[in-house]
Design an enzyme around this catalytic site. Structure first.
Site, PDB file in Angstrom:
ATOM      1  N   SER A   1       0.842  -1.189   0.000  1.00  0.00           N
ATOM      2  CA  SER A   1       0.000   0.000   0.000  1.00  0.00           C
ATOM      3  C   SER A   1       0.889   1.255   0.000  1.00  0.00           C
ATOM      4  O   SER A   1       1.784   1.360  -0.834  1.00  0.00           O
ATOM      5  CB  SER A   1      -0.959  -0.041   1.197  1.00  0.00           C
TER       6      SER A   1
ATOM      7  N   HIS B   1      -5.580  -7.323  -0.844  1.00  0.00           N
ATOM      8  CA  HIS B   1      -4.621  -6.234  -0.653  1.00  0.00           C
ATOM      9  C   HIS B   1      -3.296  -6.752  -0.085  1.00  0.00           C
ATOM     10  O   HIS B   1      -3.256  -7.287   1.014  1.00  0.00           O
ATOM     11  CB  HIS B   1      -5.237  -5.202   0.294  1.00  0.00           C
TER      12      HIS B   1
ATOM     13  N   ASP C   1      -8.238  -6.576  -5.143  1.00  0.00           N
ATOM     14  CA  ASP C   1      -7.813  -5.413  -4.356  1.00  0.00           C
ATOM     15  C   ASP C   1      -8.165  -4.127  -5.091  1.00  0.00           C
ATOM     16  O   ASP C   1      -7.665  -3.891  -6.196  1.00  0.00           O
ATOM     17  CB  ASP C   1      -6.302  -5.490  -4.119  1.00  0.00           C
TER      18      ASP C   1
END
Length: 416
Positions: free
Chosen positions: A194, A375, A350
């Site tokens: 991320s 994710h 995701d």
């Protein structure tokens, strides 16, 4: 500033749900929690023995001049203020003929949470004879330059930037290589997911002499303009997750989506509960990510993103206005083809993959897409329920990591 030193062992007890499902025979890991302050000197201590394995941790206090300090401002010359940056480190596999350093680029939260939920690093440590380092992001966890109110005080926002965080990581690696016996001539590979994946990718771009390669779920394209893919992927994921209930009964569909969203919220709380104010302030300065919905290809009410409205809200809350194009100027946006040795991983379930690199750019800027992947699922620990596609992706990622290490040592031999 008095040097500060944490020397408590930390068991991987606060496992994520998927980590709890791991076989009972898996060895438990322990960590020394360490803070880097104004002056540091490394030392090694064996803190625990787990299932016959001595778990070594490194830390200490560094002594030296101004060049040895973690500075609040790496790019200015009017302040010499320093702060204590916490990092977590484990060397039990590395001490058996260490070959590499795996470095997690910390993102928006307490580093212990990310350490406990990045099982991939722990799983490959023995195979890669790796020293594991988890570096905490400034303004997060215990790495607070201005005390407990650091993330909430708008007067200090100038020093909360990705550039400053990358410089922190670079300084930390330089310190570790200088103070840990045997680490000086070892390759460093950065990993992150991320925002942490973005940082890892940018770290390689800006500091290629520090890290030889990167594995990360890095939605770097999310910052290149408006995106509706995020909401469309959420809709796609939920439509599959409730087996097509949308077409059968709208009320059941909505109820199912709300239940799933509630579970997702509870899952992502650790990302935002402690340091959300710091993350939100970055969204008002450099991390500007427009989101819009149309209500046609997604399950949300139509909503257009308004930069002026967003900017006014930021100024009202933080006293700052965003610079939407600065990140692109700093890191290149989609024009990153001149860089090397970055794996961009994406799970097709995701929503952040909509802003990720999903196609190979060059032979060394590689995209790995994981069907049925969530994710940065590949950075999680191995799990009995992992789909085959995930196992194959991890195997390919390790292959690239090993190749970078071989290339590093081949190049090193030529210089000796």
């Amino acid at each position: 500033m008095n040097p500060h030193y944490w020397a408590s062992s930390q068991k991987r007890a606060e496992e994520a749900p998927e980590d709890r499902q791991r076989p009972a025979s898996s060895p438990r890991r322990f960590l020394l929690l360490t803070a880097v302050g104004a002056h540091w000197e490394a030392k090694v201590t064996v803190t625990e023995v787990s299932q016959g394995r001595a778990v070594s941790s490194l830390g200490g206090q560094r002594k030296g001049g101004p060049g040895d300090r973690i500075g609040v401002d790496h790019f200015g010359f009017k302040t010499d203020k320093t702060f204590k940056q916490r990092y977590l480190i484990a060397a039990q596999q590395w001490q058996k003929g260490g070959r590499s350093i795996l470095f997690y680029t910390g993102n928006e939260g307490d580093m212990i949470w990310f350490c406990n939920n990045t099982g991939f690093m722990w799983d490959v440590a023995e195979e890669m004879k790796a020293l594991l380092v988890f570096a905490e992001h400034r303004y997060c966890g215990k790495s607070l330059p201005f005390g407990a109110n650091t993330p909430k005080d708008s007067r200090h926002l100038n020093f909360l930037t990705s550039e400053q965080a990358l410089a922190d990581f670079g300084e930390l690696i330089k310190h570790l290589k200088r103070t840990i016996l045997g680490a000086a001539n070892q390759p460093v590979i950065a990993l992150g997911g991320s925002y942490g994946g973005m940082l890892a990718a940018w770290f390689r771009m800006k500091y290629p002499h520090v890290v030889v390669g990167v594995l990360g779920m890095a939605p770097v394209y999310q910052l290149c303009g408006g995106h509706k893919a995020f909401q469309e992927i959420i809709t796609f994921t939920f439509s599959g997750g409730v087996h097509g209930l949308k077409g059968q009964n709208l009320n059941i569909w909505v109820q199912s989506c709300c239940m799933t969203l509630d579970k997702l919220f509870n899952f992502f709380v650790p990302y935002f509960s402690l340091d959300s104010s710091g993350l939100l302030s970055q969204a008002c300065t450099e991390m500007v990510m427009p989101f819009c919905t149309k209500g046609i290809d997604d399950m949300f009410e139509p909503h257009l993103w308004d930069l002026k409205e967003f900017s006014d809200d930021c100024f009202k809350q933080w006293g700052v206005k965003p610079r939407p194009s600065w990140i692109t100027t700093m890191y290149g946006g989609k024009n990153i083809g001149s860089h090397t040795n970055i794996i961009f991983s994406n799970g097709d379930l995701d929503p952040w993959s909509g802003g990720g690199v999903t196609k190979n750019i060059t032979d060394t800027l590689v995209a790995i897409t994981i069907p049925e992947g969530a994710h940065h699922l590949d950075l999680r620990a191995n799990n009995a329920f992992d789909p085959e596609t995930l196992l194959l992706a991890r195997s390919l990622e390790v292959k690239y990591l090993k190749q970078w290490i071989r290339d590093f040592y081949a190049s090193l031999r030529k210089t000796l």
